[in-house]
Enzyme design. Structure first.
Site, PDB file in Angstrom:
ATOM      1  N   THR A 145      34.303  75.379  93.522  1.00 29.45           N
ATOM      2  CA  THR A 145      35.058  76.531  94.018  1.00 29.45           C
ATOM      3  C   THR A 145      36.043  76.101  95.099  1.00 29.45           C
ATOM      4  O   THR A 145      35.677  75.393  96.043  1.00 29.45           O
ATOM      5  CB  THR A 145      34.085  77.570  94.606  1.00 29.45           C
ATOM      6  N   GLU A 146      37.289  76.529  94.965  1.00 30.52           N
ATOM      7  CA  GLU A 146      38.346  76.248  95.939  1.00 30.52           C
ATOM      8  C   GLU A 146      38.561  74.752  96.171  1.00 30.52           C
ATOM      9  O   GLU A 146      39.031  74.342  97.228  1.00 30.52           O
ATOM     10  CB  GLU A 146      38.070  76.962  97.283  1.00 30.52           C
ATOM     11  N   LEU A 147      38.201  73.935  95.184  1.00 29.59           N
ATOM     12  CA  LEU A 147      38.289  72.469  95.291  1.00 29.59           C
ATOM     13  C   LEU A 147      37.500  71.928  96.480  1.00 29.59           C
ATOM     14  O   LEU A 147      37.839  70.871  97.026  1.00 29.59           O
ATOM     15  CB  LEU A 147      39.754  72.009  95.383  1.00 29.59           C
TER      16      LEU A 147
END
Length: 394
Positions: A145-147
């Protein structure tokens, strides 16, 4: 040969309805079905369907030389099933080409990797099974998630059986090194890392229609000339939201025309090809190990977690949510469990962000609340009702 690796993030959260103080204890319906339906169908018509149709045509016209990867959150897949099943069918058509790779992530697009390894693993497994069910494939590459990435998270990802992970090419982590090579995690070096070239990615995702930008207007010819001037790269990793095409950058900006011409400009006028994340990980040597003791992300100038966990509102709601885990599990109530997990979606904390400085416009664009405080109050009202439902298990 050098490679361009396109990865697109596809995500839709289950947005909360306006949940007032007087609803607590009386109304257990938390999610805005009308808004979720409307937004999903709108983005499907503006982005997902035309973009998928275009990419399928590009794959066919290049005889399979154009390749891309997708990470589609479980919450987005659920909404496609509910409101726009034709979107799933269009992704399935892409899957059948053999030129598209589907990545694994947390089913609920959550921040679980930061606080609960067990919940993190469960959501990753849920997503893996959903991807196998819909697209008949087993993902080998992970995108958190979100890198979000750290040395500790990398250990968990490797233990779950992945061979590679995507991450941000953050300057404070890379220092003098270039994101245009393949790296490995520190200290073990047993997980391949593909790092985003955020400059070139953001030229498309954020700056494409910005008339004050010195690169405006961005054409496929100009973009390929920039690629050709990069010194000795192995791979250029272009990671961005899929909604870039038609939603964030409207059709009138010429974004679809840019995408339509780019593969031919690359293949005919450069020494780059296109490769999926798995192919890049296998094709190129690991140049070095990358260490990130503190978690990093794609967001803002700092590339840290402050977009989601940077103020008291966010930190309090995040802690309150996970404090309910034991009671949620004891309840054995599938509706409560599903609601609790939907509440983990990172967007809920992003709406509470108070960063209104250099990155403020970005945060405003993705926020449908009037203020971070209203987002917090609404969220905490929902948590209060959930806590009342779980009272006998607390």
């Amino acid at each position: 040969m050098k490679s361009i690796c396109f990865y697109f993030q596809v995500h839709q959260p289950f947005r909360l309805r306006q949940y007032k103080f007087f609803d607590i204890g009386r109304q257990h319906s938390y999610f805005d079905d009308f808004q979720n339906d409307w937004i999903c169908k709108r983005v499907a018509q503006k982005c997902y369907l035309p973009a998928n149709k275009l990419i399928l045509r590009l794959i066919e016209r290049t005889e399979g030389r154009f390749k891309v990867a997708y990470s589609i959150s479980g919450t987005a897949l659920e909404q496609f099933g509910l409101y726009a099943p034709e979107v799933i069918e269009s992704f399935q058509a892409l899957a059948q080409t053999g030129c598209v790779e589907f990545l694994n992530e947390t089913y609920y697009h959550s921040l679980a990797s930061l606080i609960d390894k067990e919940e993190f693993a469960i959501q990753v497994d849920m997503h893996r099974k959903k991807i196998a069910e819909l697209f008949d494939c087993q993902p080998e590459v992970f995108r958190n998630t979100e890198l979000i990435y750290s040395d500790e998270i990398a250990k968990s990802v490797k233990q779950m059986g992945f061979k590679a992970q995507l991450a941000e090419g953050a300057k404070h982590v890379l220092a003098w090194r270039s994101p245009n090579y393949v790296y490995a995690n520190y200290p073990d070096g047993d997980l391949t890392l593909l790092l985003k070239n955020f400059q070139l990615s953001d030229d498309i995702a954020f700056r494409f229609s910005q008339q004050s930008w010195q690169g405006f207007p961005l054409t496929s010819e100009k973009f390929v000339s920039w690629l050709s001037h990069i010194e000795n790269p192995d791979c250029i990793n272009l990671f961005m939201d899929y909604e870039t095409f038609g939603e964030h950058q409207w059709q009138q900006t010429g974004i679809f025309d840019f995408l339509e011409h780019l593969p031919f400009e690359v293949l005919n006028r450069s020494d780059f090809d296109f490769a999926t994340p798995s192919e890049v990980a296998e094709r190129y040597p690991i140049r070095d190990k990358v260490s990130s003791v503190s978690p990093m992300s794609w967001a803002d100038e700092e590339r840290d977690l402050t977009a989601w966990l940077g103020n008291d509102l966010q930190n309090d709601s995040f802690a309150q949510l996970y404090s309910l885990k034991e009671a949620v599990m004891k309840s054995g109530d599938e509706n409560i469990l599903n609601a609790w997990r939907r509440l983990q979606t990172s967007d809920n904390f992003y709406y509470m962000c108070t960063k209104w400085f250099s990155d403020g416009d970005v945060h405003k664009y993705f926020n449908h609340y009037d203020s971070p405080y209203k987002a917090y109050i609404n969220y905490m009202n929902v948590l209060s009702d959930l806590r009342l439902q779980l009272k006998e298990y607390l």
